[in-house]
Motif scaffolding. Sequence first.
Motif, PDB file in Angstrom:
ATOM      1  N   ASP A  75      -9.487  -8.072   5.030  1.00 57.28           N
ATOM      2  CA  ASP A  75     -10.283  -6.901   5.425  1.00 57.28           C
ATOM      3  C   ASP A  75     -10.081  -6.576   6.905  1.00 57.28           C
ATOM      4  OD1 ASP A  75     -11.601  -6.183   3.012  1.00 57.28           O
ATOM      5  OD2 ASP A  75     -12.974  -7.868   3.248  1.00 57.28           O
ATOM      6  N   VAL A  76      -9.999  -7.613   7.719  1.00 57.27           N
ATOM      7  CA  VAL A  76      -9.747  -7.410   9.156  1.00 57.27           C
ATOM      8  C   VAL A  76      -8.371  -6.773   9.353  1.00 57.27           C
ATOM      9  CG1 VAL A  76      -9.481  -8.571  11.392  1.00 57.27           C
ATOM     10  CG2 VAL A  76     -11.212  -9.365   9.771  1.00 57.27           C
ATOM     11  N   ALA A  77      -7.384  -7.276   8.584  1.00 58.66           N
ATOM     12  CA  ALA A  77      -6.019  -6.741   8.663  1.00 58.66           C
ATOM     13  C   ALA A  77      -6.005  -5.255   8.336  1.00 58.66           C
ATOM     14  CB  ALA A  77      -5.104  -7.504   7.713  1.00 58.66           C
ATOM     15  N   ALA A  78      -6.793  -4.875   7.321  1.00 58.89           N
ATOM     16  CA  ALA A  78      -6.801  -3.475   6.882  1.00 58.89           C
ATOM     17  C   ALA A  78      -7.368  -2.529   7.930  1.00 58.89           C
ATOM     18  CB  ALA A  78      -7.584  -3.342   5.581  1.00 58.89           C
ATOM     19  N   ARG A 196      -2.361  -9.866   5.850  1.00 59.05           N
ATOM     20  CA  ARG A 196      -1.305  -9.171   6.607  1.00 59.05           C
ATOM     21  C   ARG A 196      -1.812  -8.722   7.983  1.00 59.05           C
ATOM     22  NH1 ARG A 196       2.482 -11.647   3.778  1.00 59.05           N
ATOM     23  NH2 ARG A 196       2.666 -10.896   1.623  1.00 59.05           N
ATOM     24  N   ILE A 197      -2.300  -9.692   8.736  1.00 61.98           N
ATOM     25  CA  ILE A 197      -2.904  -9.430  10.057  1.00 61.98           C
ATOM     26  C   ILE A 197      -1.922  -8.758  11.012  1.00 61.98           C
ATOM     27  CG2 ILE A 197      -3.933 -10.523  12.083  1.00 61.98           C
ATOM     28  CD1 ILE A 197      -5.750 -11.012   9.857  1.00 61.98           C
ATOM     29  N   SER A 198      -0.752  -9.356  11.183  1.00 63.20           N
ATOM     30  CA  SER A 198       0.218  -8.814  12.145  1.00 63.20           C
ATOM     31  C   SER A 198       0.651  -7.422  11.736  1.00 63.20           C
ATOM     32  CB  SER A 198       1.454  -9.718  12.230  1.00 63.20           C
ATOM     33  OG  SER A 198       1.061 -11.028  12.529  1.00 63.20           O
ATOM     34  N   GLN A 199       0.860  -7.239  10.443  1.00 63.41           N
ATOM     35  CA  GLN A 199       1.278  -5.923   9.963  1.00 63.41           C
ATOM     36  C   GLN A 199       0.191  -4.870  10.234  1.00 63.41           C
ATOM     37  OE1 GLN A 199       1.712  -8.814   8.389  1.00 63.41           O
ATOM     38  NE2 GLN A 199       3.510  -8.797   7.048  1.00 63.41           N
ATOM     39  N   MET A 283       7.939  -2.618  10.093  1.00 58.83           N
ATOM     40  CA  MET A 283       7.343  -3.511   9.103  1.00 58.83           C
ATOM     41  C   MET A 283       8.356  -4.506   8.555  1.00 58.83           C
ATOM     42  SD  MET A 283       4.218  -2.753   9.247  1.00 58.83           S
ATOM     43  CE  MET A 283       3.300  -3.284   7.814  1.00 58.83           C
ATOM     44  N   ASN A 284       9.591  -4.098   8.458  1.00 63.48           N
ATOM     45  CA  ASN A 284      10.587  -5.038   7.939  1.00 63.48           C
ATOM     46  C   ASN A 284      10.821  -6.205   8.895  1.00 63.48           C
ATOM     47  OD1 ASN A 284      11.000  -3.930   5.435  1.00 63.48           O
ATOM     48  ND2 ASN A 284      12.464  -2.415   6.209  1.00 63.48           N
ATOM     49  N   SER A 285      10.457  -6.021  10.173  1.00 62.29           N
ATOM     50  CA  SER A 285      10.635  -7.101  11.137  1.00 62.29           C
ATOM     51  C   SER A 285       9.747  -8.302  10.812  1.00 62.29           C
ATOM     52  CB  SER A 285      10.329  -6.598  12.556  1.00 62.29           C
ATOM     53  OG  SER A 285       8.944  -6.363  12.681  1.00 62.29           O
ATOM     54  N   PHE A 286       8.744  -8.119   9.950  1.00 64.20           N
ATOM     55  CA  PHE A 286       7.857  -9.234   9.596  1.00 64.20           C
ATOM     56  C   PHE A 286       8.415 -10.074   8.448  1.00 64.20           C
ATOM     57  CE2 PHE A 286       4.935  -6.172  11.583  1.00 64.20           C
ATOM     58  CZ  PHE A 286       4.435  -6.969  12.589  1.00 64.20           C
TER      59      PHE A 286
END
Lengths: 324, 324
Positions: A75-78, A196-199, A283-286
């Motif tokens: 939820d935080v990631a979102a 997916r935090i970083s994303q 995004m692909n860098s992740f």
Amino acid sequence: MSYSEFEIIARYFNRFSSSRYNVEKGIGDDCALLNIPEQQTLTISIDTLVENVHFFVDMHPTDLAYKALAVNLSDVAAMGASPAWVTLSITLERINETWLELFSTSLFKTLDDYNIQLIGGDTTHGPLSLTIGIYGLVPVGFSLKRSGANLGDCIFVTGTLGDSAAGLSLLRKQYYVRDLIVYDTLIKRHLRPVPRISQGQALRNLATSAIDLSDGLLSDLTHLLTASKVGACLNLEALPLSIELQNNFESKQALIWALSGGEDYELCFTVSEINRNIVATVMNSFGIPCTCIGKIITESEGLVLLNNGKPIEFNNKGFDHFNV
Amino acid sequence: MSYSEFEIIARYFNRFSSSRYNVEKGIGDDCALLNIPEQQTLTISIDTLVENVHFFVDMHPTDLAYKALAVNLSDVAAMGASPAWVTLSITLERINETWLELFSTSLFKTLDDYNIQLIGGDTTHGPLSLTIGIYGLVPVGFSLKRSGANLGDCIFVTGTLGDSAAGLSLLRKQYYVRDLIVYDTLIKRHLRPVPRISQGQALRNLATSAIDLSDGLLSDLTHLLTASKVGACLNLEALPLSIELQNNFESKQALIWALSGGEDYELCFTVSEINRNIVATVMNSFGIPCTCIGKIITESEGLVLLNNGKPIEFNNKGFDHFNV
């Protein structure tokens, strides 16, 4: 052996975890005290997990602690935020020391992995359930919301869809696969979703709206569409399915899981056409896929599903606790 | 009639309540978004109430909603903070429309009374329980903590002690009183405790430490003493007992309730000798008693109870959910 509430907290939950400079007071007073850095917005999310509703009685406490946190971190990631603090309210039927030891060790390991501090909570007696509160920070004005999607925006999802539901079906012995590596991979997607935090943070300047996929793509996307007052057209052949899902299940079943299986905890977000290629690059860098699965259309057109260009009907709207 | 989680939230919990300017996003996204005013510290407290542990199945939903909030507001009061926002996670065994209507109406009335906004939560299926998160604000540096009591400080309590336990004994039909007004008064003290918000705020510059009385005076005072690394000497004849308690129960029973009955939700706090008279003046302006019941002594002396100057022993340490 009988423990009081205070002894349980002292023994299992009052450990030194990641300690953050802006916690004036963590566990041990009537409230926690937090000093929010300037120019940061606070994000708050609360989730309750109930035994036999959200998880089964035989779920390993190590997995349970991890997943309970991961679900909240998603939820935080979102929101594009950075997780900072957690509260844990745990209701226990009885005191099982091994269970508490495993649960709390896994909890603190995960907190440390994400540099999050446990700042408070509650231990009570009753049917097993967990309520986790998660608190994050995002620079003022940069949070991602469900509202904000515009006509013509591309709809993206991170990762692959349906793996968690497939993993659950294997755990429940509704399906079987021969290959143990496939089995482990899909089970792990169900028990150990990666938020997916970083994303989410990378999307702060790029996405026009975002949501995490907890109840299933169709159900969660509908929330985003409602909040944004738009419709969507999805290309089913574009849905990202893992090799494991494609090679071990019928394509129709895989599609049902991808659309409505739930618990993938991937991000679904929208991006204006002009930023589409930048997003794909960023995004692909992740190292996980990020796929455009459709477009935002007008609200009156609703949610349209195309299978190789042909509209199809789909009625299963995803997992909903009171209607299952 | 079957409701989904989303329908329950929309129907009963997504009302317009007090709306606060620093809520960027309340209910309806993956997280709530809050902009904390500068020079304010955020206070967070979480409490879980489980059916048949913290309240009985026949508790009226109007009282339950009020008390669940009041209990949390009392934690905010103990920090000297001002309550601002609430999250509600509610787990329901089944959907009873009348119950939900009464519960939510009482909840929103209380939120409005205290100018608090409901910013999020969770509705799940399972054994009835409530987890309330309460968020408050206090000027940086002015929060009250359990630590901070010094040798020679006076120990004060607000209100009268033991009424809530007496009220509970009447509800459980363990005791009877003839006078219906007395009955109603004591029941109300149990079901409708008044959080001492204004008093807590008035103590920001005056108290050296504070705690709210949820588990009973001896139990909660012990937390304060431990946090402050001091001991205490209490004068039992100074304990403030209501007329209702004094006139309708044996003095020994009244004393037990006052010391360890729990759920009074009064404030217990310490004040340096020099501020003692100021505190008495300030606190009496709120129209409820505020009584000095003892002094802070050294940690090695422990917790000493004096009855008209003579030390007495008392073993009942108050209510603890796992040891009852």
